[in-house]
Write an enzyme that holds these catalytic residues in place. Structure first.
Site, PDB file in Angstrom:
ATOM      1  N   GLY A 188      11.005 -32.604  -5.447  1.00 32.80           N
ATOM      2  CA  GLY A 188      12.016 -32.820  -4.406  1.00 32.80           C
ATOM      3  C   GLY A 188      11.477 -33.661  -3.270  1.00 32.80           C
ATOM      4  N   ILE A 192      11.473 -31.023   3.223  1.00 30.43           N
ATOM      5  CA  ILE A 192      10.254 -30.211   3.085  1.00 30.43           C
ATOM      6  C   ILE A 192       9.212 -30.954   2.263  1.00 30.43           C
ATOM      7  CG2 ILE A 192       9.302 -28.080   2.073  1.00 30.43           C
ATOM      8  CD1 ILE A 192      11.870 -26.672   2.895  1.00 30.43           C
ATOM      9  N   GLU A 211      11.325 -36.816  -7.624  1.00 29.62           N
ATOM     10  CA  GLU A 211      12.675 -36.663  -7.077  1.00 29.62           C
ATOM     11  C   GLU A 211      13.686 -36.951  -8.176  1.00 29.62           C
ATOM     12  OE1 GLU A 211      14.441 -35.827  -4.176  1.00 29.62           O
ATOM     13  OE2 GLU A 211      16.137 -36.350  -5.463  1.00 29.62           O
ATOM     14  N   GLY A 278      15.613 -27.640  -2.186  1.00 31.05           N
ATOM     15  CA  GLY A 278      16.734 -27.165  -1.397  1.00 31.05           C
ATOM     16  C   GLY A 278      16.675 -25.663  -1.196  1.00 31.05           C
ATOM     17  N   ASP A 319      22.366 -21.025   8.547  1.00 30.66           N
ATOM     18  CA  ASP A 319      22.157 -21.487   7.167  1.00 30.66           C
ATOM     19  C   ASP A 319      23.039 -20.774   6.148  1.00 30.66           C
ATOM     20  OD1 ASP A 319      20.183 -23.132   8.077  1.00 30.66           O
ATOM     21  OD2 ASP A 319      18.581 -22.313   6.802  1.00 30.66           O
ATOM     22  N   ALA A 327      18.033 -25.605  12.093  1.00 28.37           N
ATOM     23  CA  ALA A 327      17.870 -24.538  13.080  1.00 28.37           C
ATOM     24  C   ALA A 327      18.769 -24.762  14.296  1.00 28.37           C
ATOM     25  CB  ALA A 327      16.405 -24.479  13.521  1.00 28.37           C
ATOM     26  N   HIS A 451      11.405 -49.900  31.021  1.00 27.61           N
ATOM     27  CA  HIS A 451      10.466 -50.788  30.329  1.00 27.61           C
ATOM     28  C   HIS A 451       9.059 -50.472  30.812  1.00 27.61           C
ATOM     29  CE1 HIS A 451       8.759 -54.371  28.518  1.00 27.61           C
ATOM     30  NE2 HIS A 451       8.124 -54.599  29.663  1.00 27.61           N
TER      31      HIS A 451
HETATM   32  P1  NAD Z   1      16.496 -31.000   0.722  1.00 22.61           P
HETATM   33  O1  NAD Z   1      17.906 -30.752   0.340  1.00 22.61           O
HETATM   34  O2  NAD Z   1      16.171 -31.695   1.972  1.00 22.61           O
HETATM   35  O3  NAD Z   1      15.770 -31.831  -0.451  1.00 22.61           O
HETATM   36  C1  NAD Z   1      15.694 -31.385  -1.779  1.00 22.61           C
HETATM   37  C2  NAD Z   1      15.463 -32.589  -2.663  1.00 22.61           C
HETATM   38  O4  NAD Z   1      15.151 -32.107  -3.966  1.00 22.61           O
HETATM   39  C3  NAD Z   1      16.679 -33.485  -2.810  1.00 22.61           C
HETATM   40  O5  NAD Z   1      16.295 -34.825  -2.577  1.00 22.61           O
HETATM   41  C4  NAD Z   1      17.143 -33.248  -4.233  1.00 22.61           C
HETATM   42  O6  NAD Z   1      17.735 -34.386  -4.820  1.00 22.61           O
HETATM   43  C5  NAD Z   1      15.825 -32.906  -4.915  1.00 22.61           C
HETATM   44  N1  NAD Z   1      15.971 -32.095  -6.127  1.00 22.61           N
HETATM   45  C6  NAD Z   1      16.839 -31.086  -6.360  1.00 22.61           C
HETATM   46  N2  NAD Z   1      16.606 -30.553  -7.586  1.00 22.61           N
HETATM   47  C7  NAD Z   1      15.571 -31.238  -8.117  1.00 22.61           C
HETATM   48  C8  NAD Z   1      14.857 -31.162  -9.343  1.00 22.61           C
HETATM   49  N3  NAD Z   1      15.164 -30.243 -10.258  1.00 22.61           N
HETATM   50  N4  NAD Z   1      13.839 -32.023  -9.544  1.00 22.61           N
HETATM   51  C9  NAD Z   1      13.501 -32.954  -8.615  1.00 22.61           C
HETATM   52  N5  NAD Z   1      14.161 -33.070  -7.447  1.00 22.61           N
HETATM   53  C10 NAD Z   1      15.174 -32.221  -7.191  1.00 22.61           C
HETATM   54  O7  NAD Z   1      15.801 -29.557   0.618  1.00 22.61           O
HETATM   55  P2  NAD Z   1      14.375 -29.054   1.109  1.00 22.61           P
HETATM   56  O8  NAD Z   1      13.472 -30.176   1.407  1.00 22.61           O
HETATM   57  O9  NAD Z   1      13.975 -28.025   0.112  1.00 22.61           O
HETATM   58  O10 NAD Z   1      14.727 -28.351   2.466  1.00 22.61           O
HETATM   59  C11 NAD Z   1      15.594 -27.215   2.452  1.00 22.61           C
HETATM   60  C12 NAD Z   1      16.471 -27.170   3.679  1.00 22.61           C
HETATM   61  O11 NAD Z   1      15.675 -26.949   4.820  1.00 22.61           O
HETATM   62  C13 NAD Z   1      17.245 -28.439   3.867  1.00 22.61           C
HETATM   63  O12 NAD Z   1      18.595 -28.109   4.064  1.00 22.61           O
HETATM   64  C14 NAD Z   1      16.656 -29.043   5.090  1.00 22.61           C
HETATM   65  O13 NAD Z   1      17.638 -29.677   5.894  1.00 22.61           O
HETATM   66  C15 NAD Z   1      16.020 -27.870   5.817  1.00 22.61           C
HETATM   67  N6  NAD Z   1      14.817 -28.338   6.509  1.00 22.61           N
HETATM   68  C16 NAD Z   1      14.957 -29.139   7.588  1.00 22.61           C
HETATM   69  C17 NAD Z   1      13.838 -29.653   8.207  1.00 22.61           C
HETATM   70  C18 NAD Z   1      14.001 -30.573   9.374  1.00 22.61           C
HETATM   71  O14 NAD Z   1      15.076 -30.578   9.953  1.00 22.61           O
HETATM   72  N7  NAD Z   1      13.010 -31.368   9.732  1.00 22.61           N
HETATM   73  C19 NAD Z   1      12.574 -29.362   7.723  1.00 22.61           C
HETATM   74  C20 NAD Z   1      12.470 -28.557   6.606  1.00 22.61           C
HETATM   75  C21 NAD Z   1      13.597 -28.052   6.005  1.00 22.61           C
END
Ligand code: NAD
Length: 474
Positions: A188, A192, A211, A278, A319, A327, A451
């Site tokens: 993914g 994260i 991905e 996710g 969530d 958050a 600036h």
């Molecule tokens: P995400 O939805 O951001 O990303 C998951 C990724 O995994 C996607 O690109 C998806 O296409 C891919 N994916 C799904 N199934 C897959 C598979 N079987 N094989 C390969 N790729 C696959 O989810 P996340 O990174 O796990 O984060 C979880 C949640 O936590 C999100 O909703 C995110 O917004 C939140 N989060 C936010 C922040 C931030 O705001 N900076 C930081 C960490 C987490």
């Protein structure tokens, strides 16, 4: 045992604890139930964000950035150090201290605001009763005029790559490696995967991210995503798109991966595997028979635009309901619901919730992407400006990235602002404020920006919408 409150909040993450504090501020007798157990084996408030999410990941991102700068970026400033090294134990220890400081901080805030915490798992029963199963197995029943469900989310587990918390880990596991893994696989390329992949890459791991989707950062504006991808590639992050994992087998101290891409079946061997595909709403066991609260097809609590579940006095935020899992979105919903319960106005505009990815460079945006507007048939104009032409960015040696402003072609109203670059997590709020006030690109263009600052890129990108940027050819 049964106790009566005005408000009972289930969950003490950034949605729940903020809702509880605001409700108490408004004079309501409030309780907050949370089941989380911290690394020290004791109940800890703060939910995913404070314990195993936003705060600890930012601590590690900052530590690893310092190390990366020392080993890669200081030479250009004329600074050198002999034999730099990283003590991963000390780095993780610093992170744990920060987590403790902040989770303890919520305990103090609850005391100061007279919110009563209950450690245990809360289940909503009919009649606005929350049954709390304590960690010792005891049951306490709380009754309230209003109940706010803020149960949060949990990582999605892939059936063919189950978490063992040793070799195959979730976000929490990847915050606690005892040493830098030699080869880290990440499933993914989402928020994260990119953030924690960056941490361990900077500390020397060979990081391969698989991905499933063919597009990188599909939710982001694709100009921004492409610019970010270029930088991540330069850093050595190996991001493989259209790569679908089918098997992950732990063999000895290795994880053997099988995945398919456009070229067919592939294999990869890593030492640790982070699965970050996710999260899903943490609603398992939350609702007792007859609670009346509905879940949607993704297990999220169904709510209206005011976060009301349709069951008298029962609300849900963060969530575990529709909308982005962020958050700050949860916190705003928590405040809005507390205010509505107290008879005041409360509302969250989901269209202006900012997104931030804390990589280097950072990625941030608010509003619609160019791709979304195209699909919706909305006429628009865009203006962009690169940080390479911003004096402050050059002085900082942080020239990667750009700002892109999208405005309605007829009304000039801001529709989206997208950024990739240093410190854009802080800069995005100018755009959020402008969009909340229904501002135009012309408004941003006519506002005096200090600036030399990185924010001048926002000014110039807004000018570029009307083809009148000063420091680039239009
Ligand atoms: P995400 O939805 O951001 O990303 C998951 C990724 O995994 C996607 O690109 C998806 O296409 C891919 N994916 C799904 N199934 C897959 C598979 N079987 N094989 C390969 N790729 C696959 O989810 P996340 O990174 O796990 O984060 C979880 C949640 O936590 C999100 O909703 C995110 O917004 C939140 N989060 C936010 C922040 C931030 O705001 N900076 C930081 C960490 C987490």
């Amino acid at each position: 045992m049964s106790e009566q409150f005005d408000v009972v909040v289930i969950g003490a993450g950034p949605a729940g604890y903020v809702a509880a504090i605001r409700a108490a501020q408004l004079g309501l007798k409030t309780a907050c139930v949370d089941a989380f157990i911290g690394k020290d084996g004791k109940p800890a408030l703060g939910g995913t964000c404070l314990n195993v999410g936003c705060i600890p990941s930012k601590a590690l991102l900052d530590s690893s950035k310092q190390f990366h700068n020392l080993t890669h970026n200081f030479a250009v400033h004329g600074i050198s150090a002999a034999n730099p090294s990283i003590d991963v134990g000390a780095m993780v220890g610093r992170k744990d201290k920060i987590v403790k400081q902040f989770t303890g901080g919520i305990t103090m805030l609850f005391k100061a605001n007279k919110v009563t915490p209950f450690a245990g798992f809360g289940t909503l029963k009919p009649g606005r009763v929350v049954s709390v199963k304590g960690h010792d197995g005891s049951i306490t029943e709380l009754t309230a005029a209003n109940i706010i469900i803020a149960a949060g989310s949990v990582p999605i587990e892939l059936p063919f790559a189950k978490f063992d918390n040793k070799h195959i880990v979730d976000n929490a596991g990847a915050l606690d490696f005892a040493a830098t893994p030699k080869r880290l696989g990440v499933i993914g390329a989402g928020v994260i995967g990119l953030e924690l992949g960056s941490v361990w890459k900077r500390l020397g791991a060979e990081v391969t991210i698989l991905e499933a989707l063919p597009d990188f950062l599909a939710a982001a504006d694709q100009d921004i995503a492409k610019a970010a991808a270029r930088e991540f590639k330069k850093q050595g992050l190996d991001i493989r798109l259209g790569a679908k994992l089918s098997k992950a087998e732990v063999k000895g101290d290795e994880v053997h991966l099988t995945y398919s891409d456009a070229k067919g079946e592939q294999s990869l061997v890593v030492d640790k595997l982070l699965v970050a595909v996710g999260r899903r709403a943490a609603t398992a066991g939350l609702l007792a028979e007859g609670s009346g609260v509905q879940l949607d097809e993704r297990g999220r609590v169904v709510v209206d635009e005011h976060c009301h579940t349709g069951v008298d006095g029962v609300w849900a935020v963060g969530d575990c309901v529709r909308g982005p899992m962020l958050a700050h979105k949860g916190s705003e919903e928590g405040i809005a619901v507390a205010e509505l319960i107290a008879g005041r106005a409360g509302h969250v505009n989901l269209d202006t919730v900012p997104w931030v990815i804390y990589t280097e460079p950072e990625v941030a945006w608010v509003g619609k992407t160019e791709e979304q507007l195209k699909a919706e048939g909305v006429p628009y104009r865009t203006g962009s400006f690169p940080f390479a032409a911003i004096g402050r960015a050059v002085a900082m040696n942080e020239t990667a990235g750009m700002v892109k402003v999208i405005a309605h072609a007829d009304t000039d109203r801001l529709l989206g602002v997208h950024m990739v670059g240093a410190c854009v997590s802080e800069m995005i709020h100018e755009a959020v404020v402008a969009m909340e006030f229904k501002g135009s690109a012309e408004d941003l263009a006519r506002i005096c920006h200090a600036h030399p600052t990185l924010s001048e890129a926002v000014h110039e990108a807004a000018l570029a919408v009307d083809k009148r940027a000063i420091h680039k050819a239009n």
